[in-house]
Design a protein around this motif. Structure first.
Motif, PDB file in Angstrom:
ATOM      1  N   LEU A  86      -6.503  -0.850 -16.228  1.00 33.54           N
ATOM      2  CA  LEU A  86      -5.217  -0.144 -15.377  1.00 33.54           C
ATOM      3  C   LEU A  86      -5.755  -0.812 -13.922  1.00 33.54           C
ATOM      4  CD1 LEU A  86      -3.084   1.764 -14.686  1.00 33.54           C
ATOM      5  CD2 LEU A  86      -4.884   3.359 -14.224  1.00 33.54           C
ATOM      6  N   VAL A  87      -4.621  -1.455 -13.255  1.00 33.47           N
ATOM      7  CA  VAL A  87      -4.966  -1.917 -11.839  1.00 33.47           C
ATOM      8  C   VAL A  87      -4.006  -1.075 -10.854  1.00 33.47           C
ATOM      9  CG1 VAL A  87      -4.624  -3.769 -10.234  1.00 33.47           C
ATOM     10  CG2 VAL A  87      -5.419  -4.162 -12.820  1.00 33.47           C
ATOM     11  N   ILE A  88      -4.867  -0.483  -9.892  1.00 28.77           N
ATOM     12  CA  ILE A  88      -4.078   0.376  -8.818  1.00 28.77           C
ATOM     13  C   ILE A  88      -4.349  -0.435  -7.534  1.00 28.77           C
ATOM     14  CG2 ILE A  88      -3.890   2.534  -7.730  1.00 28.77           C
ATOM     15  CD1 ILE A  88      -5.344   3.774 -10.258  1.00 28.77           C
ATOM     16  N   ASN A  89      -3.225  -0.549  -6.926  1.00 30.86           N
ATOM     17  CA  ASN A  89      -3.007  -1.159  -5.663  1.00 30.86           C
ATOM     18  C   ASN A  89      -3.156  -0.027  -4.583  1.00 30.86           C
ATOM     19  OD1 ASN A  89      -2.647  -2.321  -3.226  1.00 30.86           O
ATOM     20  ND2 ASN A  89      -1.093  -3.583  -3.749  1.00 30.86           N
ATOM     21  N   LYS A  90      -4.392   0.040  -3.998  1.00 31.76           N
ATOM     22  CA  LYS A  90      -4.863   0.964  -2.981  1.00 31.76           C
ATOM     23  C   LYS A  90      -4.581   0.824  -1.561  1.00 31.76           C
ATOM     24  CE  LYS A  90      -6.822   4.307  -6.131  1.00 31.76           C
ATOM     25  NZ  LYS A  90      -6.812   5.391  -5.923  1.00 31.76           N
ATOM     26  N   GLY A  91      -3.940  -0.622  -1.536  1.00 36.43           N
ATOM     27  CA  GLY A  91      -4.025  -1.081  -0.141  1.00 36.43           C
ATOM     28  C   GLY A  91      -2.620  -1.121   0.472  1.00 36.43           C
ATOM     29  N   LEU A  92      -2.386  -1.693   1.528  1.00 38.81           N
ATOM     30  CA  LEU A  92      -1.142  -1.745   2.209  1.00 38.81           C
ATOM     31  C   LEU A  92      -0.222  -3.249   1.903  1.00 38.81           C
ATOM     32  CD1 LEU A  92      -2.423  -0.976   5.704  1.00 38.81           C
ATOM     33  CD2 LEU A  92      -1.254   0.734   4.095  1.00 38.81           C
ATOM     34  N   ASN A  93      -0.752  -3.966   1.127  1.00 34.14           N
ATOM     35  CA  ASN A  93      -0.037  -5.299   0.881  1.00 34.14           C
ATOM     36  C   ASN A  93      -0.005  -5.667  -0.657  1.00 34.14           C
ATOM     37  OD1 ASN A  93       0.438  -6.203   3.652  1.00 34.14           O
ATOM     38  ND2 ASN A  93      -1.660  -6.167   3.608  1.00 34.14           N
ATOM     39  N   PRO A 106       2.016  -2.088  -2.891  1.00 37.54           N
ATOM     40  CA  PRO A 106       0.897  -0.794  -2.455  1.00 37.54           C
ATOM     41  C   PRO A 106       1.533   0.537  -3.261  1.00 37.54           C
ATOM     42  CG  PRO A 106       1.578  -2.181  -0.607  1.00 37.54           C
ATOM     43  CD  PRO A 106       2.483  -2.815  -1.749  1.00 37.54           C
ATOM     44  N   ASP A 107       0.586   1.397  -3.587  1.00 40.79           N
ATOM     45  CA  ASP A 107       0.554   2.432  -4.362  1.00 40.79           C
ATOM     46  C   ASP A 107       1.208   2.358  -5.662  1.00 40.79           C
ATOM     47  OD1 ASP A 107      -0.541   4.171  -2.166  1.00 40.79           O
ATOM     48  OD2 ASP A 107       1.490   4.161  -1.250  1.00 40.79           O
ATOM     49  N   GLU A 108       1.222   1.237  -6.178  1.00 35.52           N
ATOM     50  CA  GLU A 108       1.749   0.955  -7.803  1.00 35.52           C
ATOM     51  C   GLU A 108       0.522   0.812  -8.752  1.00 35.52           C
ATOM     52  OE1 GLU A 108       4.735  -1.676  -8.003  1.00 35.52           O
ATOM     53  OE2 GLU A 108       6.296  -0.639  -6.955  1.00 35.52           O
ATOM     54  N   LYS A 109       0.828   1.049  -9.940  1.00 39.69           N
ATOM     55  CA  LYS A 109      -0.164   0.640 -10.851  1.00 39.69           C
ATOM     56  C   LYS A 109       0.253  -0.055 -11.981  1.00 39.69           C
ATOM     57  CE  LYS A 109      -1.496   5.638 -10.338  1.00 39.69           C
ATOM     58  NZ  LYS A 109      -0.588   6.212  -9.570  1.00 39.69           N
ATOM     59  N   GLN A 110      -0.411  -0.966 -12.613  1.00 42.51           N
ATOM     60  CA  GLN A 110       0.034  -1.676 -13.569  1.00 42.51           C
ATOM     61  C   GLN A 110      -1.035  -1.719 -14.895  1.00 42.51           C
ATOM     62  OE1 GLN A 110       2.690  -3.622 -14.261  1.00 42.51           O
ATOM     63  NE2 GLN A 110       2.001  -3.943 -16.293  1.00 42.51           N
ATOM     64  N   VAL A 111      -0.680  -1.547 -16.041  1.00 44.14           N
ATOM     65  CA  VAL A 111      -1.561  -1.736 -17.310  1.00 44.14           C
ATOM     66  C   VAL A 111      -1.542  -3.146 -17.882  1.00 44.14           C
ATOM     67  CG1 VAL A 111      -1.855  -0.985 -19.731  1.00 44.14           C
ATOM     68  CG2 VAL A 111      -1.048   0.876 -17.907  1.00 44.14           C
ATOM     69  N   PHE A 112      -2.798  -3.495 -18.313  1.00 46.96           N
ATOM     70  CA  PHE A 112      -2.787  -4.827 -18.769  1.00 46.96           C
ATOM     71  C   PHE A 112      -3.504  -4.727 -20.123  1.00 46.96           C
ATOM     72  CE2 PHE A 112      -2.708  -5.668 -14.255  1.00 46.96           C
ATOM     73  CZ  PHE A 112      -1.889  -6.854 -14.227  1.00 46.96           C
ATOM     74  N   HIS A 149      -4.014  -9.125   3.026  1.00 47.77           N
ATOM     75  CA  HIS A 149      -4.960  -8.771   2.193  1.00 47.77           C
ATOM     76  C   HIS A 149      -4.809  -6.853   1.656  1.00 47.77           C
ATOM     77  CE1 HIS A 149      -6.570 -12.317   2.751  1.00 47.77           C
ATOM     78  NE2 HIS A 149      -7.079 -12.299   3.761  1.00 47.77           N
ATOM     79  N   SER A 150      -5.323  -6.800   0.552  1.00 47.40           N
ATOM     80  CA  SER A 150      -5.400  -5.362  -0.102  1.00 47.40           C
ATOM     81  C   SER A 150      -6.664  -4.951  -0.552  1.00 47.40           C
ATOM     82  CB  SER A 150      -3.865  -5.356  -0.777  1.00 47.40           C
ATOM     83  OG  SER A 150      -3.699  -4.096  -0.999  1.00 47.40           O
ATOM     84  N   MET A 151      -6.510  -3.671  -1.270  1.00 44.12           N
ATOM     85  CA  MET A 151      -7.626  -3.037  -2.038  1.00 44.12           C
ATOM     86  C   MET A 151      -7.172  -2.585  -3.238  1.00 44.12           C
ATOM     87  SD  MET A 151     -10.983  -2.522  -0.747  1.00 44.12           S
ATOM     88  CE  MET A 151     -10.665  -2.528   1.061  1.00 44.12           C
TER      89      MET A 151
END
Length: 143
Positions: free
Chosen positions: A71-78, A105-111, A132-134
């Protein structure tokens, strides 16, 4: 309903009901129907910075797991671009048709890989140059 004892006891008997013959065996042994325990493996990598060049999550050994998911979560602004990679030996990596996914940003994706090789990891980078993001990468598997 017709009952016919097989061995002159009520532990085994034949039951004829609606034209269907059933063998019924009752056990004096108590059966415990507990749900089997599962062993969970969970690993999280937090605050992974993206950049304009490709970076990678820690490779995970899948060889002893029955099921597993990233599970990848984009915790950044980009937005970030992520793709699953697999390897037989931890050295030769490939995507083998896995899609490159943009995560905003603020989205999640399952792989979940469509093929099995011993190792898997997430390849990631910034979607737009210089922005860049986190991300946080969760890996969970069940033995």
């Amino acid at each position: 309903m017709i009952l016919k004892s097989i061995d002159n006891s009520l532990e085994k008997y034949l039951l004829l009901e609606n034209g269907i013959l059933y063998l019924v065996a009752e056990s004096s042994k108590k059966i415990d129907y507990k749900k089997p325990s599962s062993r969970l493996f969970s690993y999280v990598q937090e605050k992974l910075p993206t950049s304009d060049i490709k970076r990678y999550s820690k490779p995970m050994d899948l060889s002893n797991l029955q099921v597993f998911t990233f599970l990848v979560i984009n915790k950044g602004l980009n937005p970030v671009t992520c793709q699953l990679e697999i390897s037989p030996d931890g050295k030769e990596w490939g995507t083998f048709g896995e899609l490159e996914i943009n995560i905003f940003p603020d989205e999640k994706q399952v792989f979940v890989p469509q093929y099995f090789l011993r190792y898997a990891r997430i390849k990631f980078k910034s979607k737009n140059l210089g922005f860049h993001s986190m991300i946080t990468v969760w890996f969970q598997g069940q033995f």
